[in-house]
Design a protein around this motif. Structure first.
Motif, PDB file in Angstrom:
ATOM      1  N   TRP A  44      -2.293  14.809  33.688  1.00  0.00           N
ATOM      2  CA  TRP A  44      -2.646  15.773  34.727  1.00  0.00           C
ATOM      3  C   TRP A  44      -3.770  16.635  34.190  1.00  0.00           C
ATOM      4  N   LYS A  45      -4.963  16.510  34.769  1.00  0.00           N
ATOM      5  CA  LYS A  45      -6.142  17.182  34.223  1.00  0.00           C
ATOM      6  C   LYS A  45      -6.399  18.555  34.838  1.00  0.00           C
ATOM      7  N   GLU A  46      -5.509  19.022  35.706  1.00  0.00           N
ATOM      8  CA  GLU A  46      -5.750  20.273  36.407  1.00  0.00           C
ATOM      9  C   GLU A  46      -5.273  21.512  35.652  1.00  0.00           C
ATOM     10  N   ASN A  47      -4.538  21.340  34.578  1.00  0.00           N
ATOM     11  CA  ASN A  47      -4.126  22.507  33.784  1.00  0.00           C
ATOM     12  C   ASN A  47      -4.264  22.209  32.296  1.00  0.00           C
ATOM     13  N   ASP A  48      -4.053  23.211  31.465  1.00  0.00           N
ATOM     14  CA  ASP A  48      -4.273  23.088  30.019  1.00  0.00           C
ATOM     15  C   ASP A  48      -3.229  22.222  29.325  1.00  0.00           C
ATOM     16  N   GLU A 103      -4.940  27.167  47.118  1.00  0.00           N
ATOM     17  CA  GLU A 103      -6.299  27.652  46.891  1.00  0.00           C
ATOM     18  C   GLU A 103      -7.297  26.907  47.764  1.00  0.00           C
ATOM     19  N   ASP A 104      -7.093  25.599  47.917  1.00  0.00           N
ATOM     20  CA  ASP A 104      -7.982  24.797  48.746  1.00  0.00           C
ATOM     21  C   ASP A 104      -7.890  25.235  50.205  1.00  0.00           C
ATOM     22  N   ALA A 105      -6.677  25.457  50.691  1.00  0.00           N
ATOM     23  CA  ALA A 105      -6.492  25.900  52.078  1.00  0.00           C
ATOM     24  C   ALA A 105      -7.080  27.288  52.285  1.00  0.00           C
ATOM     25  N   GLN A 106      -6.911  28.173  51.304  1.00  0.00           N
ATOM     26  CA  GLN A 106      -7.469  29.515  51.425  1.00  0.00           C
ATOM     27  C   GLN A 106      -8.986  29.465  51.460  1.00  0.00           C
ATOM     28  N   GLY A 107      -9.578  28.539  50.741  1.00  0.00           N
ATOM     29  CA  GLY A 107     -11.032  28.384  50.766  1.00  0.00           C
ATOM     30  C   GLY A 107     -11.523  28.029  52.160  1.00  0.00           C
ATOM     31  N   ASP A 108     -10.784  27.146  52.850  1.00  0.00           N
ATOM     32  CA  ASP A 108     -11.141  26.778  54.223  1.00  0.00           C
ATOM     33  C   ASP A 108     -11.030  27.981  55.150  1.00  0.00           C
ATOM     34  N   VAL A 109      -9.954  28.749  55.001  1.00  0.00           N
ATOM     35  CA  VAL A 109      -9.744  29.925  55.849  1.00  0.00           C
ATOM     36  C   VAL A 109     -10.817  30.971  55.579  1.00  0.00           C
ATOM     37  N   LYS A 155       4.763  23.336  41.004  1.00  0.00           N
ATOM     38  CA  LYS A 155       4.245  24.691  41.182  1.00  0.00           C
ATOM     39  C   LYS A 155       2.720  24.699  41.061  1.00  0.00           C
ATOM     40  N   PHE A 156       2.180  24.004  40.064  1.00  0.00           N
ATOM     41  CA  PHE A 156       0.738  24.001  39.857  1.00  0.00           C
ATOM     42  C   PHE A 156       0.029  23.201  40.954  1.00  0.00           C
ATOM     43  N   ALA A 157       0.630  22.083  41.372  1.00  0.00           N
ATOM     44  CA  ALA A 157       0.041  21.286  42.455  1.00  0.00           C
ATOM     45  C   ALA A 157       0.001  22.105  43.741  1.00  0.00           C
ATOM     46  N   TYR A 158       1.070  22.848  44.010  1.00  0.00           N
ATOM     47  CA  TYR A 158       1.114  23.696  45.202  1.00  0.00           C
ATOM     48  C   TYR A 158       0.041  24.773  45.128  1.00  0.00           C
ATOM     49  N   LYS A 159      -0.163  25.334  43.950  1.00  0.00           N
ATOM     50  CA  LYS A 159      -1.191  26.360  43.758  1.00  0.00           C
ATOM     51  C   LYS A 159      -2.584  25.807  44.091  1.00  0.00           C
ATOM     52  N   ILE A 160      -2.853  24.578  43.670  1.00  0.00           N
ATOM     53  CA  ILE A 160      -4.149  23.941  43.959  1.00  0.00           C
ATOM     54  C   ILE A 160      -4.317  23.749  45.470  1.00  0.00           C
TER      55      ILE A 160
END
Length: 191
Positions: free
Chosen positions: A35-39, A54-60, A46-51
């Motif tokens: 999984w390359k999305e975190n350290d 954030e993506d949905a908030q960017g659209d809004v 939890k981390f997948a949901y956060k991504i």
């Protein structure tokens, strides 16, 4: 091939390794997902949901940035914003808040429940107004039933931002006028 596995009395994995050859088998390397999305390189829900959040908030954020840039009367902007947020006082929203009006049928078409989506996008009367707007600029389109998506789809593709700002004013003006017309009809019905 499956019959061969059983006939030969071998496990399927051993037969596949034999068919592929010994060169592909690496006993010292482990096959794993990274999984390359975190350290930590570990997947967590939890981390997948956060991504995704954030993506949905960017659209809004992009939607409302373009919306609030439109030069329009503040009261009209506020009404259109209330529509996009589904906070406008439609019969369905009033009923959900505990205010019973007796009938929750759409004031404009008198066909279905008066929800925000119905009143501004799906109602036959509103649909005719949107169709005339599209016809005015010679554009064929489908109407979305959700006000946010309808606003996004209402932009003209291949046109500069200034023209789309004006077109956004048209969208807000139509929403405002549909709301005013609905209120006049509603007051006649209850008065």
């Amino acid at each position: 091939m499956e019959k061969e596995f059983f006939l030969l009395g071998k496990e399927p994995g051993a037969t596949v390794v034999h068919l592929l050859g010994e060169k592909s088998k690496k006993a010292d390397n482990m096959d794993l997902w990274v999984w390359k999305e975190n350290d930590t390189s570990e997947y967590t829900i939890k981390f997948a949901y956060k991504i995704l959040e954030e993506d949905a908030q960017g659209d809004v954020v992009a939607l409302y940035k373009s919306f609030w840039r439109i030069k329009e009367q503040p009261s009209s902007l506020f009404t259109a914003w209330m529509v996009m947020e589904d906070k406008i006082a439609t019969k369905a929203n009033l009923e959900r808040s505990g205010i019973n009006l007796g009938s929750n049928i759409c004031c404009l078409c008198e066909e279905d429940e008066e929800t925000t989506s119905r009143l501004f996008c799906a109602c036959r009367s509103a649909w005719l107004v949107w169709s005339k707007c599209y016809e005015w600029v010679g554009w064929a389109s489908t109407n979305h039933w959700e006000p946010e998506k309808h606003f996004i789809n209402f932009k003209l593709s291949g046109i500069n931002e200034v023209v789309n700002q004006i077109w956004g004013c048209v969208w807000i003006a139509v929403v405002e006028e549909v709301w005013k017309h609905r209120n006049k009809k509603f007051l006649k019905m209850v008065g």
